[in-house]
Design a protein around this motif. Structure first.
Motif, PDB file in Angstrom:
ATOM      1  N   ALA A  55       0.829  -1.204   0.000  1.00 12.53           N
ATOM      2  CA  ALA A  55       0.000   0.000   0.000  1.00 12.53           C
ATOM      3  C   ALA A  55       0.863   1.253   0.000  1.00 12.53           C
ATOM      4  O   ALA A  55       0.536   2.259  -0.650  1.00 12.53           O
ATOM      5  CB  ALA A  55      -0.911  -0.010   1.226  1.00 12.53           C
ATOM      6  N   PHE A  56       1.968   1.211   0.735  1.00 10.69           N
ATOM      7  CA  PHE A  56       2.962   2.285   0.753  1.00 10.69           C
ATOM      8  C   PHE A  56       3.411   2.574  -0.683  1.00 10.69           C
ATOM      9  O   PHE A  56       3.413   3.731  -1.149  1.00 10.69           O
ATOM     10  CB  PHE A  56       4.127   1.808   1.627  1.00 10.69           C
ATOM     11  CG  PHE A  56       5.314   2.722   1.732  1.00 10.69           C
ATOM     12  CD1 PHE A  56       5.699   3.582   0.722  1.00 10.69           C
ATOM     13  CD2 PHE A  56       6.091   2.680   2.871  1.00 10.69           C
ATOM     14  CE1 PHE A  56       6.810   4.403   0.838  1.00 10.69           C
ATOM     15  CE2 PHE A  56       7.208   3.492   3.009  1.00 10.69           C
ATOM     16  CZ  PHE A  56       7.570   4.351   1.970  1.00 10.69           C
ATOM     17  N   GLY A  57       3.801   1.529  -1.412  1.00 13.42           N
ATOM     18  CA  GLY A  57       4.255   1.704  -2.784  1.00 13.42           C
ATOM     19  C   GLY A  57       3.163   2.244  -3.695  1.00 13.42           C
ATOM     20  O   GLY A  57       3.433   3.062  -4.586  1.00 13.42           O
ATOM     21  N   SER A  58       1.920   1.807  -3.466  1.00 16.52           N
ATOM     22  CA  SER A  58       0.798   2.306  -4.259  1.00 16.52           C
ATOM     23  C   SER A  58       0.625   3.808  -4.081  1.00 16.52           C
ATOM     24  O   SER A  58       0.354   4.533  -5.054  1.00 16.52           O
ATOM     25  CB  SER A  58      -0.490   1.579  -3.861  1.00 16.52           C
ATOM     26  OG  SER A  58      -0.384   0.190  -4.091  1.00 16.52           O
ATOM     27  N   CYS A  59       0.777   4.273  -2.836  1.00 13.51           N
ATOM     28  CA  CYS A  59       0.678   5.713  -2.559  1.00 13.51           C
ATOM     29  C   CYS A  59       1.784   6.474  -3.278  1.00 13.51           C
ATOM     30  O   CYS A  59       1.549   7.528  -3.886  1.00 13.51           O
ATOM     31  CB  CYS A  59       0.779   5.973  -1.052  1.00 13.51           C
ATOM     32  SG  CYS A  59      -0.580   5.325  -0.070  1.00 13.51           S
ATOM     33  N   ALA A  60       3.002   5.949  -3.199  1.00 11.55           N
ATOM     34  CA  ALA A  60       4.148   6.625  -3.807  1.00 11.55           C
ATOM     35  C   ALA A  60       4.052   6.656  -5.323  1.00 11.55           C
ATOM     36  O   ALA A  60       4.468   7.631  -5.964  1.00 11.55           O
ATOM     37  CB  ALA A  60       5.444   5.936  -3.377  1.00 11.55           C
ATOM     38  N   GLY A  61       3.492   5.602  -5.918  1.00 10.31           N
ATOM     39  CA  GLY A  61       3.431   5.520  -7.365  1.00 10.31           C
ATOM     40  C   GLY A  61       2.205   6.148  -7.993  1.00 10.31           C
ATOM     41  O   GLY A  61       2.101   6.228  -9.218  1.00 10.31           O
ATOM     42  N   TYR A  62       1.275   6.623  -7.171  1.00 11.03           N
ATOM     43  CA  TYR A  62      -0.013   7.101  -7.679  1.00 11.03           C
ATOM     44  C   TYR A  62       0.096   8.373  -8.510  1.00 11.03           C
ATOM     45  O   TYR A  62      -0.562   8.520  -9.540  1.00 11.03           O
ATOM     46  CB  TYR A  62      -0.971   7.334  -6.514  1.00 11.03           C
ATOM     47  CG  TYR A  62      -2.323   7.870  -6.933  1.00 11.03           C
ATOM     48  CD1 TYR A  62      -3.284   7.022  -7.481  1.00 11.03           C
ATOM     49  CD2 TYR A  62      -2.644   9.219  -6.797  1.00 11.03           C
ATOM     50  CE1 TYR A  62      -4.524   7.503  -7.871  1.00 11.03           C
ATOM     51  CE2 TYR A  62      -3.883   9.710  -7.184  1.00 11.03           C
ATOM     52  CZ  TYR A  62      -4.814   8.847  -7.716  1.00 11.03           C
ATOM     53  OH  TYR A  62      -6.040   9.328  -8.104  1.00 11.03           O
ATOM     54  N   ALA A 195     -10.525   5.431 -10.325  1.00  7.75           N
ATOM     55  CA  ALA A 195     -10.488   3.966 -10.184  1.00  7.75           C
ATOM     56  C   ALA A 195      -9.155   3.520  -9.581  1.00  7.75           C
ATOM     57  O   ALA A 195      -9.112   2.600  -8.759  1.00  7.75           O
ATOM     58  CB  ALA A 195     -10.711   3.301 -11.532  1.00  7.75           C
ATOM     59  N   LEU A 196      -8.070   4.169  -9.988  1.00  5.82           N
ATOM     60  CA  LEU A 196      -6.757   3.818  -9.437  1.00  5.82           C
ATOM     61  C   LEU A 196      -6.715   4.092  -7.935  1.00  5.82           C
ATOM     62  O   LEU A 196      -6.076   3.350  -7.176  1.00  5.82           O
ATOM     63  CB  LEU A 196      -5.664   4.606 -10.155  1.00  5.82           C
ATOM     64  CG  LEU A 196      -4.214   4.256  -9.787  1.00  5.82           C
ATOM     65  CD1 LEU A 196      -3.919   2.790 -10.099  1.00  5.82           C
ATOM     66  CD2 LEU A 196      -3.232   5.162 -10.523  1.00  5.82           C
ATOM     67  N   ALA A 197      -7.391   5.151  -7.496  1.00  2.64           N
ATOM     68  CA  ALA A 197      -7.457   5.443  -6.061  1.00  2.64           C
ATOM     69  C   ALA A 197      -8.160   4.316  -5.301  1.00  2.64           C
ATOM     70  O   ALA A 197      -7.748   3.938  -4.199  1.00  2.64           O
ATOM     71  CB  ALA A 197      -8.170   6.769  -5.827  1.00  2.64           C
ATOM     72  N   LEU A 198      -9.211   3.762  -5.894  1.00  2.00           N
ATOM     73  CA  LEU A 198      -9.923   2.664  -5.229  1.00  2.00           C
ATOM     74  C   LEU A 198      -9.059   1.411  -5.131  1.00  2.00           C
ATOM     75  O   LEU A 198      -9.163   0.661  -4.154  1.00  2.00           O
ATOM     76  CB  LEU A 198     -11.215   2.340  -5.987  1.00  2.00           C
ATOM     77  CG  LEU A 198     -12.359   3.339  -5.848  1.00  2.00           C
ATOM     78  CD1 LEU A 198     -13.589   2.833  -6.592  1.00  2.00           C
ATOM     79  CD2 LEU A 198     -12.702   3.596  -4.379  1.00  2.00           C
ATOM     80  N   THR A 199      -8.203   1.169  -6.118  1.00  2.00           N
ATOM     81  CA  THR A 199      -7.334  -0.011  -6.044  1.00  2.00           C
ATOM     82  C   THR A 199      -6.342   0.112  -4.889  1.00  2.00           C
ATOM     83  O   THR A 199      -5.836  -0.897  -4.388  1.00  2.00           O
ATOM     84  CB  THR A 199      -6.539  -0.216  -7.345  1.00  2.00           C
ATOM     85  OG1 THR A 199      -5.620   0.876  -7.537  1.00  2.00           O
ATOM     86  CG2 THR A 199      -7.469  -0.326  -8.536  1.00  2.00           C
ATOM     87  N   GLY A 200      -6.080   1.354  -4.437  1.00  2.00           N
ATOM     88  CA  GLY A 200      -5.174   1.543  -3.308  1.00  2.00           C
ATOM     89  C   GLY A 200      -5.721   0.988  -2.012  1.00  2.00           C
ATOM     90  O   GLY A 200      -4.969   0.750  -1.057  1.00  2.00           O
ATOM     91  N   ILE A 201      -7.048   0.772  -1.970  1.00  2.00           N
ATOM     92  CA  ILE A 201      -7.677   0.257  -0.745  1.00  2.00           C
ATOM     93  C   ILE A 201      -7.539  -1.259  -0.640  1.00  2.00           C
ATOM     94  O   ILE A 201      -7.589  -1.816   0.458  1.00  2.00           O
ATOM     95  CB  ILE A 201      -9.168   0.665  -0.716  1.00  2.00           C
ATOM     96  CG1 ILE A 201      -9.292   2.191  -0.713  1.00  2.00           C
ATOM     97  CG2 ILE A 201      -9.886   0.087   0.494  1.00  2.00           C
ATOM     98  CD1 ILE A 201     -10.717   2.688  -0.793  1.00  2.00           C
ATOM     99  N   VAL A 202      -7.338  -1.935  -1.756  1.00  2.00           N
ATOM    100  CA  VAL A 202      -7.341  -3.400  -1.801  1.00  2.00           C
ATOM    101  C   VAL A 202      -6.382  -4.049  -0.792  1.00  2.00           C
ATOM    102  O   VAL A 202      -6.771  -5.001  -0.098  1.00  2.00           O
ATOM    103  CB  VAL A 202      -7.033  -3.902  -3.222  1.00  2.00           C
ATOM    104  CG1 VAL A 202      -6.856  -5.414  -3.244  1.00  2.00           C
ATOM    105  CG2 VAL A 202      -8.147  -3.475  -4.174  1.00  2.00           C
ATOM    106  N   PRO A 203      -5.116  -3.585  -0.667  1.00  2.00           N
ATOM    107  CA  PRO A 203      -4.192  -4.273   0.250  1.00  2.00           C
ATOM    108  C   PRO A 203      -4.666  -4.321   1.696  1.00  2.00           C
ATOM    109  O   PRO A 203      -4.262  -5.210   2.453  1.00  2.00           O
ATOM    110  CB  PRO A 203      -2.902  -3.448   0.137  1.00  2.00           C
ATOM    111  CG  PRO A 203      -2.989  -2.796  -1.196  1.00  2.00           C
ATOM    112  CD  PRO A 203      -4.439  -2.506  -1.399  1.00  2.00           C
ATOM    113  N   TYR A 204      -5.529  -3.386   2.097  1.00  6.06           N
ATOM    114  CA  TYR A 204      -5.952  -3.351   3.496  1.00  6.06           C
ATOM    115  C   TYR A 204      -6.972  -4.429   3.815  1.00  6.06           C
ATOM    116  O   TYR A 204      -7.294  -4.665   4.984  1.00  6.06           O
ATOM    117  CB  TYR A 204      -6.520  -1.971   3.842  1.00  6.06           C
ATOM    118  CG  TYR A 204      -5.584  -0.861   3.460  1.00  6.06           C
ATOM    119  CD1 TYR A 204      -4.381  -0.709   4.121  1.00  6.06           C
ATOM    120  CD2 TYR A 204      -5.870  -0.005   2.406  1.00  6.06           C
ATOM    121  CE1 TYR A 204      -3.489   0.284   3.751  1.00  6.06           C
ATOM    122  CE2 TYR A 204      -4.988   0.989   2.033  1.00  6.06           C
ATOM    123  CZ  TYR A 204      -3.802   1.123   2.708  1.00  6.06           C
ATOM    124  OH  TYR A 204      -2.918   2.100   2.333  1.00  6.06           O
ATOM    125  N   GLY A 205      -7.488  -5.095   2.755  1.00  3.92           N
ATOM    126  CA  GLY A 205      -8.435  -6.174   2.990  1.00  3.92           C
ATOM    127  C   GLY A 205      -7.818  -7.331   3.752  1.00  3.92           C
ATOM    128  O   GLY A 205      -8.514  -8.115   4.403  1.00  3.92           O
TER     129      GLY A 205
END
Length: 460
Positions: A55-62, A195-205
């Motif tokens: 999730a950290f990487g998703s934030c950095a790469g967004y 949509a890319l922002a919503l994919t950032g939530i996936v790892p927290y599942g």
């Protein structure tokens, strides 16, 4: 609050077997079964934790693949989008400051939940944003979560891992960060920015309540008195009980003489000020200015860092921390020099045809070398060398320095390149050369040692 507190907070209701009532053969089978069960619980708990790293990487790469779309949809100026991109590091610095105290107060698992909550709230704010304010608040919140993740994840993994696996498992933190960045880059080319922002939530599942079972099993494997406990687990338990009698350290106490050698701030300084965020954030511009295809160069760059980081997890517990750092820093020096030479040739119009190849070689050597050691190993060592009574405060300081360095390098890179393109990389080469001296003279080797043995060696 240590990992022991995290585990003891989970109530264990199942009766535990007493090995004393078993025959030798039964006892051996029991120990082997418990050992395998313990290993799988460590792997599962590590996986749950490094979902935060992804999730950290998703934030950095967004921000990279979404810049044009967000600016067009919300009518943002370049300055407004620059604030959106950079405010992530400010949120991370705040998260770094509070990460240690939060982890000590409510435990490592609790801190992971706090980080996840802020990131989810941030992603939802970005998804629903209709203007710059909601966008920036969402980015700030995800940055805050990143700051907590960057400290808690490697510390948590180091505390639950056996010494022979600690380096490899802790290095998966950096591997998942790289994976998150790369995935954001790739899927960001086909998804809308919302949509890319919503994919950032996936790892927290994966960080849900049902992971309690893994913590209960860790408790039974490493802490419960009636279970079979290895000598290493017993040493850890006694060490924790001793350190918990010590007063919690204050910030000023980190600079007492007995802690000077154990502070991981130096590694964080060299990791960031060696230029990594300048190269990472502007790699497309570097390739373009050198006459090499920016899209092809970026793809090769992204793949290489993931592959090398993955390989690093297989050798860190065999080769050791210091050798990897020294090889990595040496490669960084050489990569910076080659890149600097390519820009020198371009500026002075010498051997122009060789510039693209030299630039590609230098940058790939740079990122490959960084991924081989300086990317992951400082976080591994940071999670190992701090005594428990100062780990929260010291870890917060080290993480804060890391994020400050990330901001400083990304902010000054363009100014330095305007001053002198080749001079910028020669400056980075000099800093990485100093890192070699620092590693040789200051950094202890922690391979194959328990956390207690590391402390004994440092404080000897």
């Amino acid at each position: 609050m240590s990992i022991k507190d995290d585990l003891e907070r989970e109530e264990v209701r199942e009766p535990l077997m007493d090995k004393k009532n078993l025959s030798d053969e039964q006892g051996g089978s029991f120990v082997q079964s418990r050992s395998k069960e313990s290993a799988w619980m460590v792997y599962l708990s590590t996986f749950v934790a490094v979902c935060g790293s992804f999730a950290f990487g998703s934030c950095a790469g967004y921000s990279s693949p979404t810049e044009n779309a967000i600016r067009d949809d919300l009518s943002l100026s370049l300055a407004e989008y620059s604030v959106f991109g950079s405010i992530l590091t400010f949120g991370a610095m705040i998260g770094a400051i509070t990460s240690g105290p939060i982890a000590d107060l409510i435990g490592r698992k609790g801190a992971l939940r706090v980080a996840a909550s802020f990131c989810v709230a941030g992603w939802l704010a970005i998804y629903f944003a209709q203007g710059v304010l909601a966008l920036d608040l969402g980015r700030l919140a995800t940055g805050y979560g990143m700051g907590i993740f960057s400290y808690v994840v490697p510390v948590f993994i180091a505390e639950i891992s056996p010494k022979n696996l600690r380096g490899a498992l802790t290095t998966t933190n950096q591997l998942m960060i790289c994976g998150g960045v790369s995935v954001a880059f790739i899927i960001g080319t086909v998804l809308t920015w919302r949509a890319l922002a919503l994919t950032g939530i996936v790892p927290y599942g994966w960080q849900r309540e049902d992971v309690k079972k893994s913590f209960k099993q860790l408790y039974k494997s490493f802490v419960a008195r009636k279970a079979d406990i290895s000598q290493e687990a017993t040493e850890i338990k006694e060490y924790i009980e001793t350190l918990e009698q010590l007063p919690k350290a204050r910030f000023v106490e980190l600079f007492q003489r007995r802690y000077l050698r154990s502070i991981g701030v130096g590694l964080m300084v060299f990791q960031q000020f060696g230029g990594i965020n300048g190269v990472c954030f502007y790699v497309s511009n570097i390739f373009e200015s050198a006459g090499f295809s920016p899209s092809l160069g970026t793809i090769i760059y992204a793949i290489l860092q993931v592959v090398v980081t993955a390989l690093n997890t297989t050798v860190i517990d065999k080769a050791g921390r210091k050798p990897l750092l020294l090889v990595s820093a040496s490669g960084l020096v050489l990569g910076c020099i080659i890149t600097g030479i390519s820009f020198y040739l371009k500026v002075n119009e010498l051997a122009i045809k060789s510039v693209p190849a030299l630039t590609l070689t230098g940058i790939l050597l740079y990122i490959g070398s960084f991924s081989a050691g300086m990317g992951a190993v400082p976080w591994v060592i940071m999670s190992e060398i701090f005594p428990i009574n100062i780990k929260g405060v010291a870890g917060s300081l080290a993480t804060l320095v890391n994020w400050f360095g990330a901001w400083a390098i990304s902010y000054t890179y363009n100014y330095l390149m305007s001053w002198s393109s080749y001079g910028t990389f020669i400056l980075y080469a000099a800093i990485n050369a100093l890192a070699i001296v620092f590693v040789v003279t200051v950094v202890p080797e922690t391979k194959g040692r328990t956390l207690e043995q590391i402390q004994a060696a440092i404080n000897a």
